[in-house]
Design an enzyme around this catalytic site. Structure first.
Site: not given
Length: 814
Positions: A383, A419-421
């Protein structure tokens, strides 16, 4: 004064000879604040003097700064500096040997001192690192007034302050803990020792021929120029398979030691995880050091537009995920706690795990190797966006360390690089092109360091073509749509990439909360696409109807959701696998409004290892050992109209089961995984006011198992909560269990009440709170008009009180 730099020594083998290693668990002191300087940590202090402030607390390691405040409902968790100190007896037995401090993980920035000398520092909360303290110890001894039983003062500053130029982002759905929350080791090594040993194994497609390649990197501060290396390979029964020896004239860099061929190796698999032993000795004159590593022979393949293959056979990856987090300790999980967690996973039938969202403890990897659990492990680029040079350097370093430190684990098949970039927020601009470029760089680094494993990311569609394996975000029945859409949505996502793996699915459940109409919220929810998920993540407010916001968070609903997904996965021959999120509830700073504040409650277990009902749903699909479980063990009361027909569900892998209601058989049912719900093991019967005992007997082959529950059925209707009662349920070993119940004005219990309750205590006892569990929080949403907390009585008198808005306070004296 000479400053000693951190040395990147990785001592990640399971057994070591020619060196000595001791866990430094005891005799530590801790202070949860910063100091004015290192001198305040090491100066001599007499009792009662001003120099005694700040006051230090005695602790044992592993220890987390946020052991309790991470789930304190009334404060933000502490993010800042903290200090640890101890005094060590140093007796290195090796002439010219080196003395090292080996950290298995510390959060998130750390600096290490011997007396007042800075000996090393590290940035990153999850990779291992080592500091050579030899020279600083020698210098301290030279300056000491007395050498008799001299103890060496060591102080360590940890710091988990917010920092936009670090990974992971503080927008992440987990706490960035501080402290020495993994083990710290004192290590003595000879003058020449191993820094790293890289063991690579491979087999042909049929597994009939194996090959082991060995590379070494040495720790050689005295610059020895030559040595002899001897290698033994032992099979899983400890028998020597082959040996080799090599003379080395150059000890710098990564050195190829040799290759060993193995005919018909015993293959490592999820059912029979056969582990070979590689014993490597480096001899330098009269000194020697032996390193022992475990490894395994296996081959795997992600078929393009197809399933996953292990050792030439299709294997459906039946996965879960974990955070390093536990009740009362936060990240400071002991080895026994970690082992307990993984044994529970294996007993549930897990053969795959995503270790999200950071490098996990070496203990976790060793358990996966020995238990037969395949691994996706990832770095904490999670994130927030993409930072600058410091940010990128840390990501590269943590990727390198993760791969090198866990290179030899046969369980690892995927290195995760993000992850969830697609989630912005940490920087004024969100540059998708820059993120793609850096993702490509990390992908290249991963393949250069380890060509034998795949790379993967989860949820960043604009980067999905970069990595080998991609997981989109599919939360059917939670953040999007209804759970019966799962197969169709998954198939559509599968068609968009070459190699599809579904990481993260499921939903939250508030332990002990049950429903007679669990799927009611689905009536509000329409079909939804992937674009609808981002706006609903974590939020309990606003936006379109979704179960995560509008559902009841009951164990009843989540069992239905899991049941449907697992049923469908058995009829998806193209599916590589899926990893349910998450095995155990964990703390998070971004969910203060959840039923247990600051907890992500998507686990199959509570934070203290208490199993929820959903654990048994998975077990019924994934295991072979006979089991059965009647739904409702934590549901003391059922309700409905007088004589209303109610369903009794049994989760089991038995071929056949027979249900008894108050001793009377309701007949036998045969299991059919495609007969939803409960694979056909469900019975319907009218219920009347009164007490019930339900027993089920199941058979699988020649084995028979049984289960039983007791509950009360009520048919009275209730109104708005008007009063509360508080009573002591029981007392064991000085621990009192206290329960509050809500009633309407007529004295009928409000069995659907979800009011918030706040517990308080006055007296000698202590609330056992800040545990992050349904029975371990002083402020918690009720489950079916009740809530529980425990009290440490301390042998005295106490009064426990409760406060529920709109309801008079209740009290109980202990």
């Amino acid at each position: 004064m000479k400053s000693i730099l951190t040395v990147g020594i990785l001592l990640c083998c399971q057994y070591l000879f020619g060196q000595q290693k001791t866990r430094l668990n005891n005799d530590w002191q801790f202070v949860k604040q910063d100091l004015g300087g290192i001198w305040e940590a090491v100066r001599a202090v007499k009792k009662g003097n001003p120099e005694e402030v700040p006051l230090w607390t005695n602790v044992t390691l592993p220890h987390c700064v946020n052991a309790e405040d991470a789930v304190d409902p009334d404060v933000n968790y502490y993010q800042g500096p903290a200090w640890y100190r101890t005094q060590l007896k140093i007796k290195n037995p090796y002439p010219g040997g080196r003395t090292l401090l080996h950290f298995e993980g510390a959060g998130q920035k750390s600096t290490v001192y011997v007396n007042t000398t800075l000996v090393g520092s590290h940035v990153g909360g999850y990779d291992e690192w080592t500091v050579d303290i030899t020279d600083a110890v020698d210098a301290f001894r030279k300056n000491a007034a007395s050498q008799k039983e001299l103890k060496i003062p060591v102080a360590i500053r940890t710091d988990n302050s917010r920092d936009l130029e670090m990974i992971p982002s503080d927008l992440s759905d987990f706490n960035l803990y501080g402290g020495l929350y993994r083990y710290v080791n004192l290590v003595y090594v000879p003058a020449l020792s191993f820094e790293h040993l890289f063991v690579q194994t491979e087999t042909d497609k049929d597994g009939r021929a194996g090959r082991l390649s060995l590379r070494a990197r040495f720790y050689n501060p005295l610059k020895s120029s030559n040595a002899t290396v001897a290698v033994k390979l032992l099979d899983p029964k400890g028998r020597v398979v082959q040996q080799l020896e090599k003379k080395l004239a150059d000890l710098s860099g990564d050195i190829a030691i040799g290759e060993i061929s193995v005919k018909s190796p015993q293959l490592w698999s999820t059912e029979l995880p056969a582990l070979y032993t590689v014993q490597t000795t480096i001899q330098d004159g009269t000194n020697s050091c032996t390193r022992v590593e475990k490894t395994g022979f296996r081959n795997f393949e992600f078929i393009q537009k197809g399933p996953f293959m292990l050792n030439g056979k299709r294997l459906l990856l039946r996965g879960t995920q974990r955070h390093e987090d536990g009740a009362g300790v936060a990240a400071a999980l002991t080895e026994d706690m970690i082992r307990t967690e993984f044994l529970l996973m294996k007993d549930m039938g897990v053969n795959f795990i995503r270790l999200g969202h950071y490098q996990n403890s070496r203990i976790a990897l060793e358990l996966c190797d020995s238990l037969g659990i395949l691994v996706w492990e990832e770095i904490p680029w999670c994130r927030g966006g993409l930072g600058g040079d410091v940010f990128k350097a840390q990501a590269r370093r943590m990727l390198t360390n993760m791969i090198e430190q866990h290179y030899n684990s046969p369980s690892v098949i995927i290195w995760g690089i993000g992850n969830e970039n697609d989630w912005p927020g940490d920087f004024p601009t969100f540059d998708t092109i820059a993120i793609r470029n850096f993702m490509s760089e990390l992908n290249t680094i991963s393949h250069q360091l380890d060509p034998s494993r795949k790379t993967a990311i989860r949820r960043c569609d604009f980067c999905k073509d970069i990595v080998d394996v991609y997981s989109p975000s599919i939360w059917a029945g939670w953040y999007r749509g209804i759970y019966t859409e799962y197969k169709d949505v998954s198939r559509a996502e599968f068609e968009r990439v070459k190699h599809f793996l579904h990481a993260e699915w499921g939903g939250d459940s508030h332990a002990r909360r049950h429903s007679e109409t669990p799927d009611k919220a689905l009536q509000k929810v329409g079909k939804a696409g992937a674009a609808d998920e981002r706006s609903g993540d974590a939020s309990l407010f606003g936006g379109a109807a979704r179960v995560s916001k509008d559902g009841d968070w009951s164990e009843s609903y989540i069992c239905n959701l899991f049941d449907w997904h697992l049923k469908e996965q058995e009829t998806m021959p193209w599916l590589t696998g899926a990893a349910q999120w998450i095995f155990k509830d964990f703390s998070t700073p971004v969910r203060p409004d959840n039923p247990v504040p600051y907890m992500n409650q998507k686990g199959l277990l509570e934070r203290d290892f208490t199993k929820k009902e959903a654990y048994y749903v998975f077990q019924s699909y994934w295991t072979n050992k006979p089991m059965l479980h009647i739904y409702g063990h934590s549901m003391p009361v059922r309700w409905g109209d007088e004589g209303e027909t109610k369903m009794v569900k049994v989760y089991s892998n038995c071929e056949e089961a027979e249900l008894f209601l108050n001793g009377k058989s309701l007949g036998k049912k045969r299991r059919n995984s495609q007969d939803f719900p409960a694979a056909g093991l469900r019975w319907e019967t009218p219920m009347h006011k009164g007490n019930y005992t339900i027993k089920v007997v199941g058979r699988k082959g020649k084995e028979q198992v049984s289960d039983q529950i007791n509950f009360e059925y009520r048919s009275e209707k209730w109104g708005k909560p008007a009063k509360a009662t508080l009573h002591k349920m029981n007392e064991q070993n000085g621990i009192c269990t206290i329960e509050i119940k809500l009633f309407d004005a007529k004295g009928v219990q409000c069995l659907d009440a979800v009011n918030w309750v706040r517990f308080a205590l006055a007296g000698d006892g202590k609330l056992i709170d800040n545990q992050g569990t349904s029975t371990g929080s002083r402020y918690v949403q009720m489950y079916n008009g009740r809530a529980i907390i425990r009290v440490q009585a301390n042998g005295g008198k106490s009064v426990v009180s409760t406060k529920v808005d709109g309801v008079p306070a209740a009290f109980v004296e202990l």
